[in-house]
Design a protein around this motif. Structure first.
Motif, PDB file in Angstrom:
ATOM      1  N   ASP A  96       0.842  -1.221  -0.008  1.00 11.02           N
ATOM      2  CA  ASP A  96       0.064  -0.004   0.025  1.00 11.02           C
ATOM      3  C   ASP A  96       0.742   1.210   0.017  1.00 11.02           C
ATOM      4  OD1 ASP A  96       0.914   0.167   2.451  1.00 11.02           O
ATOM      5  OD2 ASP A  96      -0.839  -0.019   3.582  1.00 11.02           O
ATOM      6  N   GLU A  97       0.345   2.346  -0.028  1.00 11.01           N
ATOM      7  CA  GLU A  97       0.895   3.517   0.247  1.00 11.01           C
ATOM      8  C   GLU A  97       1.865   3.737   1.436  1.00 11.01           C
ATOM      9  OE1 GLU A  97       2.426   7.011  -1.687  1.00 11.01           O
ATOM     10  OE2 GLU A  97       1.139   5.639  -2.410  1.00 11.01           O
ATOM     11  N   GLU A  98       1.677   3.362   2.361  1.00  5.88           N
ATOM     12  CA  GLU A  98       2.377   3.541   3.527  1.00  5.88           C
ATOM     13  C   GLU A  98       3.724   2.727   3.241  1.00  5.88           C
ATOM     14  OE1 GLU A  98       2.333   5.575   6.423  1.00  5.88           O
ATOM     15  OE2 GLU A  98       0.632   6.409   5.058  1.00  5.88           O
ATOM     16  N   ASP A  99       3.827   1.325   2.850  1.00  4.88           N
ATOM     17  CA  ASP A  99       4.851   0.619   2.277  1.00  4.88           C
ATOM     18  C   ASP A  99       5.996   1.485   1.456  1.00  4.88           C
ATOM     19  OD1 ASP A  99       4.157  -1.687   3.912  1.00  4.88           O
ATOM     20  OD2 ASP A  99       2.632  -2.408   2.246  1.00  4.88           O
ATOM     21  N   TYR A 100       5.094   2.213   0.429  1.00  9.34           N
ATOM     22  CA  TYR A 100       5.891   2.806  -0.399  1.00  9.34           C
ATOM     23  C   TYR A 100       6.806   4.153   0.452  1.00  9.34           C
ATOM     24  CZ  TYR A 100       7.377   5.449  -4.716  1.00  9.34           C
ATOM     25  OH  TYR A 100       8.256   5.812  -5.794  1.00  9.34           O
ATOM     26  N   LYS A 101       5.993   4.865   1.096  1.00  7.85           N
ATOM     27  CA  LYS A 101       6.493   5.970   1.893  1.00  7.85           C
ATOM     28  C   LYS A 101       7.951   5.416   2.719  1.00  7.85           C
ATOM     29  CE  LYS A 101       2.410   8.729   2.279  1.00  7.85           C
ATOM     30  NZ  LYS A 101       1.417   9.111   3.125  1.00  7.85           N
ATOM     31  N   ARG A 102       7.732   4.261   3.211  1.00  7.01           N
ATOM     32  CA  ARG A 102       8.669   3.848   4.071  1.00  7.01           C
ATOM     33  C   ARG A 102       9.844   3.416   3.303  1.00  7.01           C
ATOM     34  NH1 ARG A 102       4.479   1.291   7.039  1.00  7.01           N
ATOM     35  NH2 ARG A 102       4.348  -0.268   5.946  1.00  7.01           N
ATOM     36  N   TYR A 103       9.590   2.769   2.219  1.00  2.00           N
ATOM     37  CA  TYR A 103      10.535   2.466   1.214  1.00  2.00           C
ATOM     38  C   TYR A 103      11.275   3.837   0.696  1.00  2.00           C
ATOM     39  CZ  TYR A 103      11.942   2.319  -3.751  1.00  2.00           C
ATOM     40  OH  TYR A 103      12.630   2.455  -5.106  1.00  2.00           O
ATOM     41  N   GLU A 126      10.366  14.970   2.932  1.00  3.48           N
ATOM     42  CA  GLU A 126      10.977  13.665   2.884  1.00  3.48           C
ATOM     43  C   GLU A 126      12.394  13.594   3.207  1.00  3.48           C
ATOM     44  OE1 GLU A 126       8.536  11.150  -0.933  1.00  3.48           O
ATOM     45  OE2 GLU A 126       9.924  12.695  -1.250  1.00  3.48           O
ATOM     46  N   ARG A 127      13.197  14.321   2.847  1.00  4.30           N
ATOM     47  CA  ARG A 127      14.546  14.584   3.058  1.00  4.30           C
ATOM     48  C   ARG A 127      14.664  14.535   4.589  1.00  4.30           C
ATOM     49  NH1 ARG A 127      18.049  14.741  -0.587  1.00  4.30           N
ATOM     50  NH2 ARG A 127      16.549  15.626  -2.223  1.00  4.30           N
ATOM     51  N   GLU A 128      13.893  15.359   5.389  1.00  5.14           N
ATOM     52  CA  GLU A 128      13.977  15.693   6.532  1.00  5.14           C
ATOM     53  C   GLU A 128      13.854  14.086   7.346  1.00  5.14           C
ATOM     54  OE1 GLU A 128      11.620  18.909   7.439  1.00  5.14           O
ATOM     55  OE2 GLU A 128      12.932  20.367   6.571  1.00  5.14           O
ATOM     56  N   GLU A 129      12.537  13.773   7.015  1.00  2.00           N
ATOM     57  CA  GLU A 129      12.129  12.481   7.688  1.00  2.00           C
ATOM     58  C   GLU A 129      13.315  11.348   7.544  1.00  2.00           C
ATOM     59  OE1 GLU A 129       8.233   9.228   7.821  1.00  2.00           O
ATOM     60  OE2 GLU A 129       8.470  11.044   6.574  1.00  2.00           O
ATOM     61  N   ALA A 130      13.835  11.282   6.565  1.00  2.00           N
ATOM     62  CA  ALA A 130      14.984  10.210   6.059  1.00  2.00           C
ATOM     63  C   ALA A 130      16.064  10.374   7.087  1.00  2.00           C
ATOM     64  CB  ALA A 130      15.214  10.466   4.806  1.00  2.00           C
ATOM     65  N   MET A 137      13.489   2.335   8.923  1.00  3.81           N
ATOM     66  CA  MET A 137      12.440   2.158   7.804  1.00  3.81           C
ATOM     67  C   MET A 137      12.672   0.800   6.914  1.00  3.81           C
ATOM     68  SD  MET A 137       9.892   4.277   8.531  1.00  3.81           S
ATOM     69  CE  MET A 137       9.452   5.699   9.067  1.00  3.81           C
ATOM     70  N   LYS A 138      13.737   0.089   7.490  1.00  2.00           N
ATOM     71  CA  LYS A 138      14.021  -0.940   6.710  1.00  2.00           C
ATOM     72  C   LYS A 138      13.046  -2.109   6.984  1.00  2.00           C
ATOM     73  CE  LYS A 138      17.534  -4.514   6.670  1.00  2.00           C
ATOM     74  NZ  LYS A 138      18.748  -5.222   7.439  1.00  2.00           N
ATOM     75  N   VAL A 139      12.678  -2.550   6.086  1.00  3.92           N
ATOM     76  CA  VAL A 139      11.655  -3.821   5.837  1.00  3.92           C
ATOM     77  C   VAL A 139      12.569  -5.025   6.349  1.00  3.92           C
ATOM     78  CG1 VAL A 139       9.751  -5.287   4.901  1.00  3.92           C
ATOM     79  CG2 VAL A 139       9.976  -2.651   4.534  1.00  3.92           C
ATOM     80  N   VAL A 140      12.166  -5.552   7.369  1.00  2.00           N
ATOM     81  CA  VAL A 140      12.905  -7.165   7.620  1.00  2.00           C
ATOM     82  C   VAL A 140      11.748  -8.179   7.637  1.00  2.00           C
ATOM     83  CG1 VAL A 140      14.241  -8.302   9.478  1.00  2.00           C
ATOM     84  CG2 VAL A 140      14.417  -5.571   9.200  1.00  2.00           C
ATOM     85  N   LYS A 141      12.103  -9.136   6.862  1.00  2.00           N
ATOM     86  CA  LYS A 141      11.354 -10.267   6.829  1.00  2.00           C
ATOM     87  C   LYS A 141      12.075 -11.313   7.476  1.00  2.00           C
ATOM     88  CE  LYS A 141       9.596  -8.854   2.379  1.00  2.00           C
ATOM     89  NZ  LYS A 141       9.543  -9.137   0.860  1.00  2.00           N
ATOM     90  N   PRO A 142      11.238 -12.152   8.408  1.00  2.94           N
ATOM     91  CA  PRO A 142      11.820 -13.491   9.066  1.00  2.94           C
ATOM     92  C   PRO A 142      12.166 -14.425   8.162  1.00  2.94           C
ATOM     93  CG  PRO A 142       9.499 -13.235   9.439  1.00  2.94           C
ATOM     94  CD  PRO A 142       9.664 -12.155   8.861  1.00  2.94           C
ATOM     95  N   LYS A 143      13.272 -14.954   8.340  1.00  8.05           N
ATOM     96  CA  LYS A 143      13.701 -16.057   7.305  1.00  8.05           C
ATOM     97  C   LYS A 143      13.149 -17.347   8.121  1.00  8.05           C
ATOM     98  CE  LYS A 143      17.502 -13.652   5.589  1.00  8.05           C
ATOM     99  NZ  LYS A 143      19.194 -13.459   5.265  1.00  8.05           N
TER     100      LYS A 143
END
Length: 197
Positions: A96-103, A126-130, A137-143
């Motif tokens: 969704d849009e939130e995933d794209y904003k985090r990316y 966006e630059r200030e938030e970064a 904001m890194k998306v971590v997926k469990p392995k």
């Protein structure tokens, strides 16, 4: 000095990116739709300011960004649309849009000199938030390891107690309800007339 650009390289060619090292003053590189994956290795391109990697097979975003930060210090325009690493709700229904904003926030944290990301201008906000939140904001997926999957027994979960599954042990409740629904507060009933019932 003349601006050099290789243009679009067709996906049908079987080629290596090692040859790009001969183009030290390369400024634009378009590698769209070339089946490039996480093993992408670019040579040092100190003047490269525009890179498009749209519609490839890149999944590991952090590895790619670390590599780009090292070999392309002048990068200002980057596009990763159509890759698994770029969560786009038009490509994947799970995003969704939130995933794209985090990316975007994570990419701008790793590559702070970007002016455009995925055909959208980078805003001051966006630059200030970064700067503040980008590292988180890194998306971590469990392995899932094959050992843990094999070791866990298959559970037959059911929300009902085992005694209530048999037809003879049914315990129902019968009673009166004090509330009577008249429907006068229902929005749907306000458009229905008596002759339509």
């Amino acid at each position: 000095m003349k601006k050099r650009s290789l243009g679009v390289i067709p996906a049908s060619y079987n080629w290596s990116l090692e040859g790009l090292s001969a183009f030290g003053s390369l400024e634009e590189l378009i590698l769209d739709n070339n089946l490039l994956g996480d093993d992408l290795v670019l040579p040092g391109l100190p003047r490269l300011h525009t890179l498009t990697l749209n519609k490839n097979q890149i999944t590991d975003l952090e590895c790619l960004l670390d590599h780009l930060a090292e070999v392309t210090p002048a990068l200002e325009y980057l596009s990763l649309l159509g890759n698994v690493a770029c969560p786009n709700e038009l490509v994947s229904l799970e995003k969704d849009e939130e995933d794209y904003k985090r990316y975007r926030c994570f990419v701008l944290h790793k590559l702070p000199n970007l002016k455009f990301l995925d055909a959208r201008k980078v805003t001051k906000q966006e630059r200030e938030e970064a700067l503040v939140r980008g590292a988180f904001m890194k998306v971590v997926k469990p392995k899932a390891s094959s050992d843990s999957v094999a070791a866990s027994p298959k559970s037959h979960y059911t929300p009902l107690p085992s005694a209530s599954r048999e037809l003879t042990s049914h315990r129902g409740i019968l009673g009166k309800c004090r509330y009577v629904y008249y429907g006068k507060n229902s929005e749907g009933n306000r458009f229905i007339r008596d002759d339509q019932l």
